[in-house]
Design a protein around this motif. Structure first.
Motif, PDB file in Angstrom:
ATOM      1  N   HIS A 137      -1.523   2.662 -10.343  1.00  0.00           N
ATOM      2  CA  HIS A 137      -0.708   3.145  -9.219  1.00  0.00           C
ATOM      3  C   HIS A 137      -1.577   3.909  -8.219  1.00  0.00           C
ATOM      4  CE1 HIS A 137       2.218   5.695  -7.062  1.00  0.00           C
ATOM      5  NE2 HIS A 137       3.029   4.661  -7.225  1.00  0.00           N
ATOM      6  N   GLU A 138      -2.538   4.692  -8.730  1.00  0.00           N
ATOM      7  CA  GLU A 138      -3.460   5.407  -7.849  1.00  0.00           C
ATOM      8  C   GLU A 138      -4.363   4.423  -7.109  1.00  0.00           C
ATOM      9  OE1 GLU A 138      -5.489   8.422  -5.841  1.00  0.00           O
ATOM     10  OE2 GLU A 138      -3.530   8.351  -6.827  1.00  0.00           O
ATOM     11  N   GLU A 139      -4.804   3.358  -7.797  1.00  0.00           N
ATOM     12  CA  GLU A 139      -5.594   2.308  -7.132  1.00  0.00           C
ATOM     13  C   GLU A 139      -4.792   1.687  -5.984  1.00  0.00           C
ATOM     14  OE1 GLU A 139      -8.596   0.933  -7.515  1.00  0.00           O
ATOM     15  OE2 GLU A 139      -9.354   2.011  -9.267  1.00  0.00           O
ATOM     16  N   LEU A 140      -3.522   1.429  -6.245  1.00  0.00           N
ATOM     17  CA  LEU A 140      -2.665   0.843  -5.215  1.00  0.00           C
ATOM     18  C   LEU A 140      -2.476   1.799  -4.052  1.00  0.00           C
ATOM     19  CD1 LEU A 140      -0.862  -1.544  -4.369  1.00  0.00           C
ATOM     20  CD2 LEU A 140       1.009  -0.455  -5.619  1.00  0.00           C
ATOM     21  N   ARG A 141      -2.364   3.089  -4.345  1.00  0.00           N
ATOM     22  CA  ARG A 141      -2.181   4.077  -3.271  1.00  0.00           C
ATOM     23  C   ARG A 141      -3.361   4.078  -2.308  1.00  0.00           C
ATOM     24  NH1 ARG A 141      -3.600   8.881  -1.696  1.00  0.00           N
ATOM     25  NH2 ARG A 141      -5.079   9.126  -3.424  1.00  0.00           N
ATOM     26  N   LEU A 142      -4.565   3.845  -2.824  1.00  0.00           N
ATOM     27  CA  LEU A 142      -5.755   3.820  -1.983  1.00  0.00           C
ATOM     28  C   LEU A 142      -5.805   2.556  -1.117  1.00  0.00           C
ATOM     29  CD1 LEU A 142      -8.391   5.087  -4.596  1.00  0.00           C
ATOM     30  CD2 LEU A 142      -7.350   6.383  -2.712  1.00  0.00           C
ATOM     31  N   ARG A 143      -5.233   1.457  -1.619  1.00  0.00           N
ATOM     32  CA  ARG A 143      -5.296   0.181  -0.909  1.00  0.00           C
ATOM     33  C   ARG A 143      -4.061  -0.079  -0.052  1.00  0.00           C
ATOM     34  NH1 ARG A 143      -8.589  -3.725  -4.681  1.00  0.00           N
ATOM     35  NH2 ARG A 143      -9.637  -2.241  -6.032  1.00  0.00           N
ATOM     36  N   ASP A 144      -2.905   0.243  -0.590  1.00  0.00           N
ATOM     37  CA  ASP A 144      -1.641  -0.077   0.076  1.00  0.00           C
ATOM     38  C   ASP A 144      -0.674   1.097  -0.118  1.00  0.00           C
ATOM     39  OD1 ASP A 144       0.591  -1.244   1.177  1.00  0.00           O
ATOM     40  OD2 ASP A 144       0.458  -3.108   0.030  1.00  0.00           O
ATOM     41  N   PRO A 145      -0.924   2.211   0.580  1.00  0.00           N
ATOM     42  CA  PRO A 145      -0.153   3.440   0.325  1.00  0.00           C
ATOM     43  C   PRO A 145       1.346   3.302   0.560  1.00  0.00           C
ATOM     44  CG  PRO A 145      -1.520   3.641   2.301  1.00  0.00           C
ATOM     45  CD  PRO A 145      -1.966   2.418   1.603  1.00  0.00           C
ATOM     46  N   ALA A 146       1.749   2.463   1.510  1.00  0.00           N
ATOM     47  CA  ALA A 146       3.180   2.310   1.790  1.00  0.00           C
ATOM     48  C   ALA A 146       3.917   1.729   0.590  1.00  0.00           C
ATOM     49  CB  ALA A 146       3.385   1.432   3.021  1.00  0.00           C
ATOM     50  N   ILE A 147       3.351   0.691  -0.001  1.00  0.00           N
ATOM     51  CA  ILE A 147       3.973   0.077  -1.164  1.00  0.00           C
ATOM     52  C   ILE A 147       3.906   1.014  -2.369  1.00  0.00           C
ATOM     53  CG2 ILE A 147       3.714  -1.762  -2.882  1.00  0.00           C
ATOM     54  CD1 ILE A 147       5.104  -2.662  -0.368  1.00  0.00           C
ATOM     55  N   ALA A 148       2.757   1.670  -2.550  1.00  0.00           N
ATOM     56  CA  ALA A 148       2.609   2.597  -3.681  1.00  0.00           C
ATOM     57  C   ALA A 148       3.667   3.689  -3.624  1.00  0.00           C
ATOM     58  CB  ALA A 148       1.210   3.202  -3.686  1.00  0.00           C
ATOM     59  N   GLY A 149       3.993   4.150  -2.409  1.00  0.00           N
ATOM     60  CA  GLY A 149       4.988   5.200  -2.247  1.00  0.00           C
ATOM     61  C   GLY A 149       6.385   4.768  -2.652  1.00  0.00           C
TER      62      GLY A 149
END
Length: 289
Positions: A137-149
């Motif tokens: 989830h942290e990896e995703l936040r760095l790449r695609d923060p909108a979706i991670a949120g």
């Protein structure tokens, strides 16, 4: 009427009904079941028998190697290519299967997602096993923060899917989700049928069918699959009956227990299918028991 769509849970009699329609219309049958696309598992996935395929032309059955993953997006593109074939263009077609997302894509209700290379898929599935959902989830936040949120840190499947799409395409999964797909059929002119059989009758059909599968050689089919030594996360390895028969072949459970477990798993799967059809298919679909 050029298109007939027949959906329903496993063991509900879809294939026989599709044969009746295709035979009477002089048409073809097109597979809409995500497990029947794979080779090797002909018996265990209840692919149409040779007598049916010789009588009526069938497409998209048993053509994907079990060592590959096959997505709804690939199915959509394969159907599009098939329907553009001059030999098939004007022929009536009957789509039949139990995979709801295939029908949704067919009718234009599903975005055309990018293909995910096997190496990318394996990388993120392995990362999930080794590092856990919160790390991804942290990896995703760095790449695609909108979706991670929007995703819970424990929603492992959606997190992995978003990472796969981003790595494969360089774009957010949201950009694909927001683009509605193009319908491959004239839905207004199609006949759409969903089979909703009685629960007890469906249970009896499931048990009879699995016993017949065992008599036809399902155990030997699983033995051949296991000899390929495939990763356990491949879709074909998750086909109902594979795990149960594999345990029987390994000597850890009896044949009767393997059959019982496989029938239970099949009933649970059929229940999920029925729930999806009930909630996702609108009133334009004719309900049949």
């Amino acid at each position: 009427m050029r298109s007939v769509l027949i959906a329903g849970p496993t063991a509900s009699g879809k294939s026989a009904l599709a044969m009746d329609f295709a035979d009477s219309m002089g048409g073809i049958v097109i597979n809409a079941d995500s497990m029947q696309v794979y080779d090797t598992l002909e018996i265990l996935t209840a692919r149409p028998p040779k007598a049916d395929t010789q009588r009526v032309e069938h497409h998209l059955y048993g053509f994907v190697p079990v060592r590959q993953s096959y997505s709804v997006g690939q199915w959509y593109r394969d159907v599009r290519g098939l329907l553009n074939d001059p030999q098939i263009l004007e022929r009536p077609r009957v789509f039949v299967g139990g995979t709801g997302l295939y029908f949704k894509a067919l009718c234009g209700g599903l975005a055309d997602m990018p293909d995910i290379p096997d190496a990318v898929r394996s990388h993120w599935r392995r990362a999930l096993e080794q590092q856990g959902a919160a790390h991804l989830h942290e990896e995703l936040r760095l790449r695609d923060p909108a979706i991670a949120g929007e995703l819970d840190v424990n929603d492992s499947q959606r997190i992995v899917r978003a990472l796969e799409v981003f790595e494969a395409s360089g774009r957010s999964i949201r950009s694909f989700q927001q683009a509605r797909g193009h319908a491959l059929i004239d839905e207004a002119g199609a006949r759409k049928i969903v089979l909703m059989p009685d629960r007890l009758e469906l249970r009896a059909r499931i048990e009879r069918r699995f016993e017949a599968m065992m008599e036809q050689g399902a155990a030997e089919e699983v033995r051949r699959l296991l000899e390929l030594d495939l990763p356990t996360n491949l879709p074909a390895m998750k086909a109902i009956g594979v795990r149960e028969i594999a345990a029987y072949l390994a000597g850890t459970i009896s044949l009767d227990e393997a059959v019982e477990r496989a029938c239970i798993a099949t009933r649970q799967y059929a229940k999920r299918q029925l729930t999806w059809f009930r909630n996702q298919l609108d009133a334009s679909w004719e309900r049949r028991p």
